[in-house]
Design an enzyme around this catalytic site. Structure first.
Site, PDB file in Angstrom:
ATOM      1  CG  HIS A  99      -2.120  -1.131   1.167  1.00  0.00           C
ATOM      2  ND1 HIS A  99      -3.384  -0.673   1.201  1.00  0.00           N
ATOM      3  CD2 HIS A  99      -2.154  -2.227   1.042  1.00  0.00           C
ATOM      4  CE1 HIS A  99      -4.212  -1.721   0.703  1.00  0.00           C
ATOM      5  NE2 HIS A  99      -3.287  -2.767   1.011  1.00  0.00           N
ATOM      6  CG  ASP A 307       0.018   9.263   0.713  1.00  0.00           C
ATOM      7  OD1 ASP A 307      -0.072   8.160   0.995  1.00  0.00           O
ATOM      8  OD2 ASP A 307      -0.758  10.119   1.100  1.00  0.00           O
TER       9      ASP A 307
HETATM   10  P1  ADQ Z   1      -2.957   6.356   4.833  1.00  0.00           P
HETATM   11  O1  ADQ Z   1      -1.503   6.703   4.906  1.00  0.00           O
HETATM   12  O2  ADQ Z   1      -3.967   6.188   6.024  1.00  0.00           O
HETATM   13  O3  ADQ Z   1      -3.058   4.931   4.132  1.00  0.00           O
HETATM   14  P2  ADQ Z   1      -5.038   7.478   2.675  1.00  0.00           P
HETATM   15  O4  ADQ Z   1      -5.008   6.762   1.807  1.00  0.00           O
HETATM   16  O5  ADQ Z   1      -4.815   8.938   2.765  1.00  0.00           O
HETATM   17  O6  ADQ Z   1      -3.758   7.387   3.655  1.00  0.00           O
HETATM   18  O7  ADQ Z   1      -6.049   6.983   3.509  1.00  0.00           O
HETATM   19  C1  ADQ Z   1      -6.563   7.842   4.881  1.00  0.00           C
HETATM   20  C2  ADQ Z   1      -8.061   7.444   5.165  1.00  0.00           C
HETATM   21  O8  ADQ Z   1      -8.261   7.621   6.521  1.00  0.00           O
HETATM   22  C3  ADQ Z   1      -9.188   8.042   4.050  1.00  0.00           C
HETATM   23  O9  ADQ Z   1     -10.002   6.981   4.084  1.00  0.00           O
HETATM   24  C4  ADQ Z   1      -9.517   9.024   4.947  1.00  0.00           C
HETATM   25  O10 ADQ Z   1     -10.989   9.424   4.779  1.00  0.00           O
HETATM   26  C5  ADQ Z   1      -9.452   8.806   6.364  1.00  0.00           C
HETATM   27  N1  ADQ Z   1      -9.267   9.785   7.438  1.00  0.00           N
HETATM   28  C6  ADQ Z   1      -8.176  10.658   7.204  1.00  0.00           C
HETATM   29  N2  ADQ Z   1      -8.565  11.673   8.416  1.00  0.00           N
HETATM   30  C7  ADQ Z   1      -9.448  11.514   8.955  1.00  0.00           C
HETATM   31  C8  ADQ Z   1     -10.231  11.875  10.158  1.00  0.00           C
HETATM   32  N3  ADQ Z   1      -9.899  12.981  10.783  1.00  0.00           N
HETATM   33  N4  ADQ Z   1     -11.363  10.832  10.511  1.00  0.00           N
HETATM   34  C9  ADQ Z   1     -11.791   9.966  10.040  1.00  0.00           C
HETATM   35  N5  ADQ Z   1     -11.131   9.390   8.781  1.00  0.00           N
HETATM   36  C10 ADQ Z   1     -10.137   9.938   8.452  1.00  0.00           C
HETATM   37  C11 ADQ Z   1      -2.200   3.722   3.538  1.00  0.00           C
HETATM   38  C12 ADQ Z   1      -1.186   4.666   2.289  1.00  0.00           C
HETATM   39  C13 ADQ Z   1      -1.866   5.435   1.366  1.00  0.00           C
HETATM   40  C14 ADQ Z   1      -2.802   4.393   0.460  1.00  0.00           C
HETATM   41  C15 ADQ Z   1      -3.673   3.767   1.426  1.00  0.00           C
HETATM   42  C16 ADQ Z   1      -4.537   2.600   0.644  1.00  0.00           C
HETATM   43  O11 ADQ Z   1      -0.258   5.352   3.042  1.00  0.00           O
HETATM   44  O12 ADQ Z   1      -0.826   5.964   0.249  1.00  0.00           O
HETATM   45  O13 ADQ Z   1      -3.720   5.423  -0.392  1.00  0.00           O
HETATM   46  O14 ADQ Z   1      -2.931   3.180   2.545  1.00  0.00           O
HETATM   47  O15 ADQ Z   1      -3.837   1.935  -0.093  1.00  0.00           O
END
Ligand code: ADQ
Length: 397
Positions: A99, A307
């Site tokens: 991921h 990311d």
């Molecule tokens: P993350 O680093 O966690 O994931 P991301 O892909 O942005 O990053 O996903 C974050 C998730 O958390 C989103 O669904 C978002 O809605 C949720 N979120 C963020 N802030 C929040 C809050 N305050 N309250 C509730 N929900 C919140 C890892 C990798 C990424 C990759 C994903 C999936 O680092 O690059 O996209 O896995 O493979």
């Protein structure tokens, strides 16, 4: 049991949590794979728990899996598991999906356990990455270390073909579109706008509170715009929603301090009576509540330093069924490969990022709509179901 899926928990001792999770996963692999934007720590004592936890997952999987089953191993916490499962269940079709980014060979080679990690991943029949660059980095380092040879669709490893490809992950687009159109979301979005003062432009950030997400640089860009008077607290507000994450680790505690100092500094200097330039929420929100913020925001700021993909960018686009809003997106997020119509920025160059943020707030409605419409086509065509289908179809081909 959850949603018809039987979940089998795997136990870990306190010292394993320290060495495996807080150590090798979060202090070595995570920073190194994100281009070493924080110094990865290399501690030999973390290796043994890393191996035993991977083995425990592999053994539990082998117990559950019948001979010809498909096994799908996820992420940087379990890179050794594919080979371990193979040795226990040679008949299984095994997939591995990473991921986070896979770094350039020059960085990956910092790891004392580089060969073991690669051999672990090469235990899979299909290795999936977020982007083509990640897949190429993986292939290049395997070749460079002489572990495998190139084959038509990936690598030849110990007489077996290992397919390697890019499978950009996505979201449940339909669900986010549903949130975007619901009466409740629209009402809460309107209420939010009113409470922030309806004439102000709303800029929004939604991230885990992680140093990879570039929150501090984003705040500095906003500060620059306020200082130069290109923007003012009367005209705009930045809402930063940050969900607490890995707070016991020093780099995370430091990131939190830096972010909170920046928020305090900006508000101290640029607030006007009744008008606070940065609204900072350090807490988790339900998806429906996030959708209201997405819907209310004029400009979404997704500015990670690095990311794998970034789902927030895709969620924002999916929620904007009105085709309103603008997305400022880091070219160092995997999502920038698909959402090419976003306002792309380099988050390491804060001055230029500020310029693009300003341009996004001032863009004409027709141009903004056409960008959003193109990005919406992408997330509608490629949702998470299609992602899973494509990966599993390739794995079983
Ligand atoms: P993350 O680093 O966690 O994931 P991301 O892909 O942005 O990053 O996903 C974050 C998730 O958390 C989103 O669904 C978002 O809605 C949720 N979120 C963020 N802030 C929040 C809050 N305050 N309250 C509730 N929900 C919140 C890892 C990798 C990424 C990759 C994903 C999936 O680092 O690059 O996209 O896995 O493979």
């Amino acid at each position: 049991m959850k949603d018809g899926i039987r979940i089998r928990p795997i136990g870990m001792s306190e010292s394993e949590v320290q060495g495996y999770y807080s150590g090798l996963c979060n202090r070595t692999i995570w920073p190194l794979f994100h281009d070493a934007i924080r110094s990865p720590q290399i501690e030999h004592r973390w290796w043994e728990p890393f191996v035993s936890v991977n083995a425990r997952f592999a053994e539990a999987t082998a117990k559950e899996a019948r001979k010809q089953d498909v096994v799908w191993v996820h992420d940087f916490h379990l890179p050794l598991a594919p080979a371990m499962v193979r040795s226990l269940r040679p008949g299984a079709r095994i997939g591995f999906f990473l991921h986070i980014p896979f770094p350039a060979p020059e960085l990956f080679r910092w790891l004392p356990w580089r060969e073991a990690l690669l051999r672990g991943m090469l235990g899979a029949d299909l290795v999936g990455m977020q982007t083509i660059d990640d897949a190429e980095n993986f292939v290049r380092v395997c070749l460079r270390l002489g572990l495998a040879e190139r084959s038509e669709e990936g690598l030849l490893f110990e007489g077996r073909e290992v397919l390697v490809g890019a499978y950009p992950i996505s979201i449940d687009t339909g669900a986010f579109e549903g949130h975007g159109q619901s009466e409740r979301t629209l009402k809460s979005a309107a209420r939010l706008r009113e409470r922030m003062s309806s004439r102000r432009t709303i800029l929004l950030g939604v991230d885990r509170l992680d140093y990879t997400k570039g929150i501090e640089a984003r705040l500095r860009a906003f500060e620059m715009l306020l200082r130069s008077r290109a923007m003012s607290a009367k005209e705009c507000v930045l809402v930063q929603i940050a969900v607490p994450s890995r707070e016991h680790l020093p780099d995370y505690a430091q990131t939190r301090t830096q972010v909170e100092q920046a928020v305090g500094r900006i508000n101290g200097e640029f607030a006007e009576p009744g008008l606070i330039p940065v609204h900072y929420f350090r807490r988790s929100f339900l998806p429906e509540a996030l959708a209201a913020y997405y819907r209310a925001a004029d400009v979404m700021l997704v500015t990670p330093l690095r990311d794998g993909m970034n789902l927030v960018a895709k969620e924002y686009v999916a929620v904007r069924t009105d085709e309103g809003g603008a997305l400022v997106l880091s070219e160092f997020a995997g999502a920038s490969r698909e959402l090419t119509q976003a306002h792309l920025i380099n988050p390491h160059d804060v001055e230029s990022m500020a310029g693009v943020m300003l341009a996004a707030t001032r863009e004409g409605a027709a141009e903004a709509r056409s960008r959003m419409s193109a990005m919406r086509d992408v997330v509608r065509r490629h949702d998470v179901y299609r992602w899973a289908d494509e990966f599993l179809r390739m794995l079983q081909s």
